[in-house]
Design an enzyme around this catalytic site. Sequence first.
Site, PDB file in Angstrom:
ATOM      1  N   ASP A  35       0.824  -1.213   0.000  1.00  0.00           N
ATOM      2  CA  ASP A  35       0.000   0.000   0.000  1.00  0.00           C
ATOM      3  C   ASP A  35       0.861   1.267   0.000  1.00  0.00           C
ATOM      4  OD1 ASP A  35      -2.289   1.474   0.062  1.00  0.00           O
ATOM      5  OD2 ASP A  35      -2.685   1.186   2.193  1.00  0.00           O
ATOM      6  N   GLY A  36       0.329   2.323  -0.586  1.00  0.00           N
ATOM      7  CA  GLY A  36       0.981   3.636  -0.497  1.00  0.00           C
ATOM      8  C   GLY A  36       1.603   4.109  -1.801  1.00  0.00           C
ATOM      9  N   TRP A  40       2.940   7.933  -2.588  1.00  0.00           N
ATOM     10  CA  TRP A  40       4.366   8.064  -2.948  1.00  0.00           C
ATOM     11  C   TRP A  40       4.493   8.925  -4.202  1.00  0.00           C
ATOM     12  CZ3 TRP A  40       7.440   6.976  -7.145  1.00  0.00           C
ATOM     13  CH2 TRP A  40       8.817   6.868  -6.925  1.00  0.00           C
ATOM     14  N   ARG A  48      -0.397   8.723 -10.320  1.00  0.00           N
ATOM     15  CA  ARG A  48      -0.493   7.538  -9.452  1.00  0.00           C
ATOM     16  C   ARG A  48       0.182   6.317 -10.093  1.00  0.00           C
ATOM     17  NH1 ARG A  48      -3.866   7.137  -5.465  1.00  0.00           N
ATOM     18  NH2 ARG A  48      -4.235   4.933  -5.887  1.00  0.00           N
ATOM     19  N   HIS A  52       2.711   3.060  -8.899  1.00  0.00           N
ATOM     20  CA  HIS A  52       2.551   1.613  -9.077  1.00  0.00           C
ATOM     21  C   HIS A  52       3.801   1.016  -9.733  1.00  0.00           C
ATOM     22  CE1 HIS A  52      -1.418   1.847  -7.582  1.00  0.00           C
ATOM     23  NE2 HIS A  52      -1.959   2.435  -8.644  1.00  0.00           N
ATOM     24  N   SER A  80      -7.229  -6.030  -5.647  1.00  0.00           N
ATOM     25  CA  SER A  80      -8.322  -6.665  -4.905  1.00  0.00           C
ATOM     26  C   SER A  80      -9.599  -6.686  -5.747  1.00  0.00           C
ATOM     27  CB  SER A  80      -8.585  -5.897  -3.604  1.00  0.00           C
ATOM     28  OG  SER A  80      -9.261  -4.690  -3.891  1.00  0.00           O
ATOM     29  N   THR A  81     -10.568  -7.487  -5.301  1.00  0.00           N
ATOM     30  CA  THR A  81     -11.860  -7.555  -5.997  1.00  0.00           C
ATOM     31  C   THR A  81     -12.567  -6.194  -5.925  1.00  0.00           C
ATOM     32  OG1 THR A  81     -12.676  -8.533  -3.936  1.00  0.00           O
ATOM     33  CG2 THR A  81     -12.337 -10.039  -5.780  1.00  0.00           C
ATOM     34  N   ARG A  86     -11.714   1.667  -9.235  1.00  0.00           N
ATOM     35  CA  ARG A  86     -10.771   2.766  -9.526  1.00  0.00           C
ATOM     36  C   ARG A  86     -10.956   3.260 -10.967  1.00  0.00           C
ATOM     37  NH1 ARG A  86      -5.319   2.236  -6.054  1.00  0.00           N
ATOM     38  NH2 ARG A  86      -6.335   1.589  -4.144  1.00  0.00           N
ATOM     39  N   LEU A 146      11.994 -19.702  -3.575  1.00  0.00           N
ATOM     40  CA  LEU A 146      10.952 -18.824  -3.012  1.00  0.00           C
ATOM     41  C   LEU A 146       9.709 -18.966  -3.872  1.00  0.00           C
ATOM     42  CD1 LEU A 146      10.062 -16.318  -1.173  1.00  0.00           C
ATOM     43  CD2 LEU A 146      10.794 -14.901  -3.086  1.00  0.00           C
ATOM     44  N   ARG A 209      -5.396  -2.102   8.631  1.00  0.00           N
ATOM     45  CA  ARG A 209      -6.552  -2.980   8.414  1.00  0.00           C
ATOM     46  C   ARG A 209      -6.169  -4.050   7.395  1.00  0.00           C
ATOM     47  NH1 ARG A 209      -8.183   2.103   6.464  1.00  0.00           N
ATOM     48  NH2 ARG A 209      -7.717   2.298   4.254  1.00  0.00           N
TER      49      ARG A 209
HETATM   50  C1  FPP Z   1      -2.328   0.124  -3.174  1.00  0.00           C
HETATM   51  O1  FPP Z   1      -1.742   1.411  -3.108  1.00  0.00           O
HETATM   52  C2  FPP Z   1      -1.706  -0.587  -4.283  1.00  0.00           C
HETATM   53  C3  FPP Z   1      -2.373  -1.175  -5.279  1.00  0.00           C
HETATM   54  C4  FPP Z   1      -3.859  -1.229  -5.359  1.00  0.00           C
HETATM   55  C5  FPP Z   1      -1.652  -1.815  -6.402  1.00  0.00           C
HETATM   56  C6  FPP Z   1      -0.455  -2.618  -5.999  1.00  0.00           C
HETATM   57  C7  FPP Z   1       0.366  -2.782  -7.190  1.00  0.00           C
HETATM   58  C8  FPP Z   1       1.715  -2.697  -7.249  1.00  0.00           C
HETATM   59  C9  FPP Z   1       2.598  -2.602  -6.084  1.00  0.00           C
HETATM   60  C10 FPP Z   1       2.411  -2.641  -8.548  1.00  0.00           C
HETATM   61  C11 FPP Z   1       2.445  -3.803  -9.380  1.00  0.00           C
HETATM   62  C12 FPP Z   1       2.539  -5.126  -8.742  1.00  0.00           C
HETATM   63  C13 FPP Z   1       3.048  -6.213  -9.356  1.00  0.00           C
HETATM   64  C14 FPP Z   1       2.854  -7.543  -8.798  1.00  0.00           C
HETATM   65  C15 FPP Z   1       3.803  -6.099 -10.606  1.00  0.00           C
HETATM   66  P1  FPP Z   1      -2.657   2.669  -3.456  1.00  0.00           P
HETATM   67  O2  FPP Z   1      -2.627   2.895  -4.918  1.00  0.00           O
HETATM   68  O3  FPP Z   1      -4.017   2.478  -2.894  1.00  0.00           O
HETATM   69  O4  FPP Z   1      -1.865   3.793  -2.718  1.00  0.00           O
HETATM   70  P2  FPP Z   1      -2.508   5.017  -1.913  1.00  0.00           P
HETATM   71  O5  FPP Z   1      -3.262   4.417  -0.748  1.00  0.00           O
HETATM   72  O6  FPP Z   1      -1.309   5.794  -1.476  1.00  0.00           O
HETATM   73  O7  FPP Z   1      -3.379   5.773  -2.855  1.00  0.00           O
END
Ligand code: FPP
Length: 258
Positions: A35-36, A40, A48, A52, A80-81, A86, A146, A209
């Site tokens: 998350d985050g 970032w 955004r 990612h 997530s589902t 988004r 792993l 959470r």
């Molecule tokens: C939540 O942060 C993150 C996600 C919903 C996407 C997670 C995806 C990645 C880390 C990148 C790709 C992954 C792989 C496996 C290649 P957020 O976007 O909700 O962040 P925020 O809470 O700061 O808005």
Amino acid sequence: MSRLVDIFKTKNKRRLKRTAKVDLRIPVHLAVIMDGNGRWARKRGLPRTAGHRAGAENLENVCEACIEQGIQYLTVYAFSTENWSRPTEEIDTLMDLFIEFIHRFDTKMAREGIRLRFSGDLAGLPAHLQSTISHAEENSRHRDRLQLIIALNYGGRRELAQACRKLAEQVRSGKIEPDTIDENLVRSALYLPDVPDPDLIIRPSGEQRLSNFLIWQSAYSEFWFSDVLWPDFNREHLLAALEAYTMRDRRFGGLKQI
Ligand code: FPP
């Protein structure tokens, strides 16, 4: 002022050294809610999607650190589902990023002995991503250093609903009797029944959470939260989490061993 900085640096160095010296208890299965990424990117005035991308790159570093520590399973929550709500542009970028990650990381995963697996309602993903996933799973099946499990279109509630449906079908076809349904049978109907429950779940970015992640499997998991945003989460943060985990008294509902 500079003396204060010196003292701080020395203290910090000692803390890190001590971290490296502690005899760590290593979780067999580590799970991470990545998350985050959005925050970032926002802090840097970037879209955004740049967050990612940075998050995906960071996953490669964290895999290396997990191998170095002897962790056997790493599950990461990537989509997530509920994430379908988004904006379309963000969803499309994420789907492209998953495919790109699988291709780009392939050589490194082969060299490091990383088996790639996926968990979630995969039938709900775009067809191109589904075929990339099945190739990647097949190609890496024999690797055993792993297991990197990417939770995609994953929701704990959906996983349990689908498990109920599978068991109901087995009852309807006469394969099982309703009164034989117990915890072991429910587990057998989950997405990856052979994977042990996560010992430790890490959530960076300040949120505390579970967000529908591994709700069955986390019954006795330990949790570790940190304010650091996922793209900045590094080896030192992992070591801090492992040090905290080492100090936990895991009783699984039993009594303390003396
Ligand atoms: C939540 O942060 C993150 C996600 C919903 C996407 C997670 C995806 C990645 C880390 C990148 C790709 C992954 C792989 C496996 C290649 P957020 O976007 O909700 O962040 P925020 O809470 O700061 O808005």
